[in-house]
Scaffold this active site. Structure first.
Site, PDB file in Angstrom:
ATOM      1  N   HIS A  70       0.836  -1.211   0.000  1.00 13.56           N
ATOM      2  CA  HIS A  70       0.000   0.000   0.000  1.00 13.56           C
ATOM      3  C   HIS A  70       0.870   1.260   0.000  1.00 13.56           C
ATOM      4  O   HIS A  70       1.272   1.750   1.059  1.00 13.56           O
ATOM      5  CB  HIS A  70      -0.901  -0.036   1.232  1.00 13.56           C
ATOM      6  N   HIS A  72       1.570   5.249  -2.154  1.00 16.78           N
ATOM      7  CA  HIS A  72       1.081   6.259  -3.109  1.00 16.78           C
ATOM      8  C   HIS A  72       2.301   6.987  -3.662  1.00 16.78           C
ATOM      9  O   HIS A  72       2.799   7.924  -3.046  1.00 16.78           O
ATOM     10  CB  HIS A  72       0.177   7.270  -2.391  1.00 16.78           C
ATOM     11  N   ARG A  74       2.470   8.726  -6.449  1.00 15.14           N
ATOM     12  CA  ARG A  74       2.092  10.029  -7.046  1.00 15.14           C
ATOM     13  C   ARG A  74       2.380  10.192  -8.526  1.00 15.14           C
ATOM     14  O   ARG A  74       2.275  11.306  -9.045  1.00 15.14           O
ATOM     15  CB  ARG A  74       2.772  11.189  -6.294  1.00 15.14           C
ATOM     16  N   ASN A 104      -4.858   6.483  -6.880  1.00 10.53           N
ATOM     17  CA  ASN A 104      -5.358   7.867  -6.792  1.00 10.53           C
ATOM     18  C   ASN A 104      -4.317   8.890  -7.255  1.00 10.53           C
ATOM     19  O   ASN A 104      -3.901   9.764  -6.525  1.00 10.53           O
ATOM     20  CB  ASN A 104      -5.859   8.192  -5.385  1.00 10.53           C
ATOM     21  N   HIS A 185     -10.719   0.914   1.035  1.00  7.39           N
ATOM     22  CA  HIS A 185     -10.477   1.980   2.033  1.00  7.39           C
ATOM     23  C   HIS A 185     -11.750   2.064   2.879  1.00  7.39           C
ATOM     24  O   HIS A 185     -12.772   2.586   2.424  1.00  7.39           O
ATOM     25  CB  HIS A 185     -10.201   3.305   1.310  1.00  7.39           C
ATOM     26  N   HIS A 230      -5.557  -0.203   6.262  1.00 10.50           N
ATOM     27  CA  HIS A 230      -5.298   0.603   7.478  1.00 10.50           C
ATOM     28  C   HIS A 230      -6.360   0.517   8.572  1.00 10.50           C
ATOM     29  O   HIS A 230      -7.008   1.516   8.893  1.00 10.50           O
ATOM     30  CB  HIS A 230      -5.047   2.061   7.113  1.00 10.50           C
ATOM     31  N   ASP A 297       0.988   2.591   3.798  1.00 13.09           N
ATOM     32  CA  ASP A 297       0.130   3.677   3.303  1.00 13.09           C
ATOM     33  C   ASP A 297       0.986   4.935   3.081  1.00 13.09           C
ATOM     34  O   ASP A 297       0.572   6.053   3.401  1.00 13.09           O
ATOM     35  CB  ASP A 297      -1.036   3.967   4.250  1.00 13.09           C
ATOM     36  N   HIS A 301       3.345  14.042   1.076  1.00 14.15           N
ATOM     37  CA  HIS A 301       2.934  15.407   0.715  1.00 14.15           C
ATOM     38  C   HIS A 301       4.085  16.310   1.108  1.00 14.15           C
ATOM     39  O   HIS A 301       4.889  15.961   1.983  1.00 14.15           O
ATOM     40  CB  HIS A 301       1.665  15.798   1.472  1.00 14.15           C
TER      41      HIS A 301
HETATM   42  O1  DOR Z   1      -4.344  10.056   4.502  1.00 12.74           O
HETATM   43  C1  DOR Z   1      -4.444   9.519   3.411  1.00 12.74           C
HETATM   44  N1  DOR Z   1      -3.696   9.902   2.366  1.00 12.74           N
HETATM   45  N2  DOR Z   1      -5.353   8.538   3.241  1.00 12.74           N
HETATM   46  C2  DOR Z   1      -5.628   8.051   2.016  1.00 12.74           C
HETATM   47  O2  DOR Z   1      -6.472   7.205   1.929  1.00 12.74           O
HETATM   48  C3  DOR Z   1      -4.969   8.581   0.821  1.00 12.74           C
HETATM   49  C4  DOR Z   1      -3.672   9.149   1.160  1.00 12.74           C
HETATM   50  C5  DOR Z   1      -3.055   9.973   0.044  1.00 12.74           C
HETATM   51  O3  DOR Z   1      -3.077   9.518  -1.094  1.00 12.74           O
HETATM   52  O4  DOR Z   1      -2.500  11.024   0.346  1.00 12.74           O
HETATM   53 ZN    ZN Z   2      -3.610   4.823   1.027  1.00 15.97          ZN
END
Ligand code: DOR
Ligand code: ZN
Length: 435
Positions: A70, A72, A74, A104, A185, A230, A297, A301
């Site tokens: 899991h 991300h 980007r 996503n 999710h 999660h 997860d 950012h």
């Molecule tokens: O806090 C989160 N950030 N939860 C998610 O489900 C997505 C993730 C993100 O992609 O930043």
């Molecule tokens: Zn996630």
């Protein structure tokens, strides 16, 4: 003649390209021994094996490479936060040799063409092995995402993700994708209160019941298989006590952080961090073996986006610190090393039918070498993820000194030395998933 040929092929087989020795995780414990490697795989485990190249790590611990199901990363669309290069490298720093990237992105990975593009980009840029999730909405048909390695349903909206439309269609949708791992999710959209989230506590309260209600709904689908992401609320563990059909993960931040860990926007995440008491229960459940899978997860950012709590995007990075934090706890005797290996390596690899996550003959030579006496502090400025910070900054951890991906050296003496040898898991899966 025939016999001769057989002997010859055995000779070739018995001449490993490389032998790595140390204290290896084998038979659920650490034993002194050697691992012989040829053609990307472990070909033998024993004592005093010899190959073309022989490396003796002495007292250091050798564990399998870890799989993070899991993350991300980007790409495409938000490469200023992370991309396949920086994300996979950050993972390798923390012993992760295989990862599964969430859909996503911008645009989302929701069609055959977009998933194909993503597999191609990652194939060129990733330093480690990867799988790609396809996004499933009410209108997705199996052929739309047949090339995805797994699928993802967002019951509630989170960062750059659309919530699932009408829950009355959820069961049918799940049924359509039973031949894949379906990650959900679990935050029920009707229970996510659209109130201001100016503090960690307000954010927590706004989403407190959402997870429980989502899990309550999902456990009704008794004839279906799926994976819940999660899990962070202790009540959900009771709902999920029935073993087998439903798999679920917990994250390092829900395991180790709580509402008191910090108050700023850095700690804003979905699902939110929980109270100290709730976190303690999740931790104990992990110790008791009730949590089978650990996943980061990893949601990078930038720090400049993480200044104002109310407007900050949710999510925190975690891929490079998840296993190092737990290895230190294992060294201190707080967690059995077996729990770290099973939840971080063996179980997620098995879920995806990968011959990884165990030090075993025939398995890929994804190996991580750890010196438990070399304890280092996590510092924002030393983070390999492009986002450049960690919610665990100031914590101590044990990072792997060396990391091998299918026999290739990727990390040497804590420095990145790898090539772009990452491969799509589609070419690596064998046999039927079992967990
Ligand atoms: O806090 C989160 N950030 N939860 C998610 O489900 C997505 C993730 C993100 O992609 O930043
Ligand atoms: Zn996630």
């Amino acid at each position: 003649m025939k016999l001769n040929r057989m002997v010859k092929s055995r000779e070739r087989f018995s001449n490993p390209e490389m032998v790595i020795s140390g204290r290896i995780f084998y038979g659920n414990k650490l034993v002194s021994g050697s691992i012989a490697i040829a053609n990307e795989r472990i070909i033998r485990i024993g004592k005093n094996l010899k190959g073309d190249l022989n490396l003796d790590f002495g007292d250091r611990i050798i564990l399998p490479g870890f799989t993070d199901m899991h993350v991300h990363f980007r790409e495409p669309g938000m490469e200023h936060k992370e991309n396949f290069e920086t994300g996979s490298r950050a993972g390798l720093r923390g012993g992760i040799t295989t990862y599964f990237d969430m859909p996503n992105t911008k645009p989302p990975a929701d069609s055959f063409r977009r998933i194909k593009e993503k597999i191609e980009i990652a194939g060129k840029r990733s330093y480690s092995d990867f799988g790609i999730y396809g996004l499933v909405s009410e209108t997705t048909e199996p052929e739309n995402i047949s090339n995805a390695d797994a699928c993802k349903i967002f019951m509630g909206a989170s960062t750059a993700s659309e919530e699932f439309g009408d829950y009355r269609n959820l069961r049918e949708t799940l049924r359509k994708f039973q031949d894949k791992v379906i990650a959900v999710h679990p935050e029920h959209k009707d229970f996510i209160r659209k109130t201001a989230s100016r503090t960690l506590m307000e954010h927590y309260l706004a989403r407190k019941d959402a997870e429980i209600e989502a899990v309550k709904l999902m456990v009704n689908y008794k004839d279906l298989k799926f994976h819940l992401c999660h899990i962070s609320v202790p009540e959900c563990l009771d709902l999920l006590a029935e073993p087998g059909r439903i798999t679920f993960e917990t994250t390092p931040h829900h395991l180790l952080l709580n509402l008191k860990s910090g108050s700023g926007a850095r700690y804003k995440v979905n699902p939110p961090l929980r109270t100290e008491e709730e976190q303690g229960k999740i931790y104990r459940a992990f110790l008791d073996g009730k949590v089978k899978i650990l996943a980061s997860d990893h949601a990078p950012h930038l720090l400049e986006e993480k200044e104002n709590f109310e407007t900050a995007p949710s999510g925190m990075p975690g891929i490079e610190t998840m296993i190092p934090l737990l290895i230190l706890l294992a060294k201190r005797g707080e967690i059995p090393i077996e729990r770290v290996v099973k939840t971080g390596a063996t179980a997620p690899a098995a879920l995806f039918s990968l011959k990884k996550g165990e030090i075993k003959e025939g398995y890929y030579a994804d190996l991580t070498v750890w010196d438990p006496t070399d304890i280092r502090e996590i510092k924002d400025k030393e983070v390999w993820s492009k986002c450049g910070w960690s919610p665990f900054s100031g914590w101590s951890a044990v990072f792997p000194s060396h990391v091998y991906l299918r026999g290739s050296l990727m990390v040497e003496d804590y420095e990145f030395v790898g090539g772009r040898v990452g491969r799509h898991v589609g070419g690596l899966q064998e046999g039927k998933a079992k967990i």
